[in-house]
Write a protein that holds these residues in place. Structure first.
Motif, PDB file in Angstrom:
ATOM      1  N   LEU A  22      -4.735  22.985 -16.103  1.00  0.00           N
ATOM      2  CA  LEU A  22      -6.063  23.259 -15.560  1.00  0.00           C
ATOM      3  C   LEU A  22      -6.556  22.096 -14.690  1.00  0.00           C
ATOM      4  N   GLY A  23      -6.224  20.870 -15.082  1.00  0.00           N
ATOM      5  CA  GLY A  23      -6.599  19.704 -14.278  1.00  0.00           C
ATOM      6  C   GLY A  23      -5.889  19.707 -12.934  1.00  0.00           C
ATOM      7  N   MET A  24      -4.622  20.091 -12.929  1.00  0.00           N
ATOM      8  CA  MET A  24      -3.878  20.181 -11.685  1.00  0.00           C
ATOM      9  C   MET A  24      -4.490  21.263 -10.789  1.00  0.00           C
ATOM     10  N   ALA A  25      -4.868  22.382 -11.388  1.00  0.00           N
ATOM     11  CA  ALA A  25      -5.524  23.443 -10.612  1.00  0.00           C
ATOM     12  C   ALA A  25      -6.824  22.908  -9.998  1.00  0.00           C
ATOM     13  N   ASP A  26      -7.605  22.162 -10.782  1.00  0.00           N
ATOM     14  CA  ASP A  26      -8.846  21.572 -10.261  1.00  0.00           C
ATOM     15  C   ASP A  26      -8.558  20.655  -9.078  1.00  0.00           C
ATOM     16  N   ILE A  30      -8.084  24.910  -6.878  1.00  0.00           N
ATOM     17  CA  ILE A  30      -7.915  26.277  -7.364  1.00  0.00           C
ATOM     18  C   ILE A  30      -9.023  26.568  -8.378  1.00  0.00           C
ATOM     19  N   VAL A  31      -9.801  27.585  -8.113  1.00  0.00           N
ATOM     20  CA  VAL A  31     -10.901  27.971  -9.002  1.00  0.00           C
ATOM     21  C   VAL A  31     -10.337  28.859 -10.108  1.00  0.00           C
ATOM     22  N   THR A  32     -10.591  28.470 -11.366  1.00  0.00           N
ATOM     23  CA  THR A  32     -10.163  29.277 -12.508  1.00  0.00           C
ATOM     24  C   THR A  32     -11.400  29.798 -13.233  1.00  0.00           C
ATOM     25  N   ARG A 128     -13.642  37.501 -10.516  1.00  0.00           N
ATOM     26  CA  ARG A 128     -13.490  37.674  -9.065  1.00  0.00           C
ATOM     27  C   ARG A 128     -13.442  36.353  -8.326  1.00  0.00           C
ATOM     28  N   ARG A 129     -14.266  35.395  -8.753  1.00  0.00           N
ATOM     29  CA  ARG A 129     -14.340  34.136  -8.015  1.00  0.00           C
ATOM     30  C   ARG A 129     -13.072  33.316  -8.157  1.00  0.00           C
ATOM     31  N   ALA A 130     -12.265  33.604  -9.168  1.00  0.00           N
ATOM     32  CA  ALA A 130     -11.052  32.830  -9.385  1.00  0.00           C
ATOM     33  C   ALA A 130      -9.974  33.168  -8.364  1.00  0.00           C
ATOM     34  N   GLY A 131      -9.823  34.402  -8.014  1.00  0.00           N
ATOM     35  CA  GLY A 131      -8.759  34.794  -7.104  1.00  0.00           C
ATOM     36  C   GLY A 131      -7.409  34.816  -7.811  1.00  0.00           C
ATOM     37  N   PRO A 132      -6.394  35.358  -7.164  1.00  0.00           N
ATOM     38  CA  PRO A 132      -5.083  35.517  -7.803  1.00  0.00           C
ATOM     39  C   PRO A 132      -4.462  34.201  -8.285  1.00  0.00           C
ATOM     40  N   LEU A 133      -4.571  33.145  -7.494  1.00  0.00           N
ATOM     41  CA  LEU A 133      -3.983  31.873  -7.894  1.00  0.00           C
ATOM     42  C   LEU A 133      -4.729  31.264  -9.081  1.00  0.00           C
ATOM     43  N   PHE A 138      -4.924  30.074 -14.863  1.00  0.00           N
ATOM     44  CA  PHE A 138      -5.583  30.203 -16.157  1.00  0.00           C
ATOM     45  C   PHE A 138      -4.651  30.863 -17.170  1.00  0.00           C
ATOM     46  N   ALA A 139      -3.948  31.913 -16.737  1.00  0.00           N
ATOM     47  CA  ALA A 139      -2.998  32.600 -17.617  1.00  0.00           C
ATOM     48  C   ALA A 139      -1.841  31.674 -17.997  1.00  0.00           C
ATOM     49  N   THR A 140      -1.373  30.874 -17.058  1.00  0.00           N
ATOM     50  CA  THR A 140      -0.302  29.920 -17.333  1.00  0.00           C
ATOM     51  C   THR A 140      -0.739  28.878 -18.350  1.00  0.00           C
TER      52      THR A 140
END
Length: 153
Positions: A22-26, A30-32, A128-133, A138-140
């Motif tokens: 999640l930190g890497m996504a941030d 990438i919005v989760t 919706r705001r998260a988008g596919p990525l 988040f699922a990962t």
């Protein structure tokens, strides 16, 4: 006692992996859907806690505000560790390889978040705001958490 200790140790290892994802996504922008469960709990329980005078108590002890990053991270840790403890105590009652059990746990929790928590805030299924990525990130994070947990418990 042994199950409790194993659950706590496994929970912290799994939590570290989940937070890293999640930190890497941030960091990548990438919005989760992160934080939605806390907002749901706050909206459901917050008014009752206010009526009981909890904000004044929190303030008098100089504890962090529910909007602070310290509180939010603490809340996340408490929720994830609660799941680790629950998994530790139910794990032995379900047959099958740890990897499969971890994937099943992850799918169940992710579906609850995607199907109940996100829609409760008008975000639709999975946010919706998260988008596919963001949804995939988040699922990962969930999958890694529960797979590590199942392997270590």
């Amino acid at each position: 006692m042994r199950t409790l200790l194993r659950s706590v140790i496994a929970g912290f290892a799994a939590l570290a992996a989940s937070f890293a994802i999640l930190g890497m996504a941030d960091r990548l922008g990438i919005v989760t859907a992160r934080g939605e469960f806390q907002r749901l709990v706050k909206s459901a329980v917050g008014p009752y806690l206010s009526d009981m005078g909890l904000p004044a108590i929190r303030s008098s002890f100089h504890l962090p505000s529910p909007q602070s990053s310290v509180f939010m991270v603490g809340f996340e840790i408490a929720v994830w560790m609660g799941m680790a403890l629950a998994c530790g105590f139910i794990e032995r009652h379900f047959p099958g390889p740890p990897l499969i059990k971890g994937l099943i746990y992850a799918a169940l929790i992710w579906l609850i978040n995607a199907g109940i928590v996100s829609p409760a805030f008008g975000e639709g299924f999975a946010g919706r705001r998260a988008g596919p990525l963001g949804i995939a990130s988040f699922a990962t994070a969930h999958a890694c958490f529960f797979i590590i947990l199942s392997l270590l418990i």
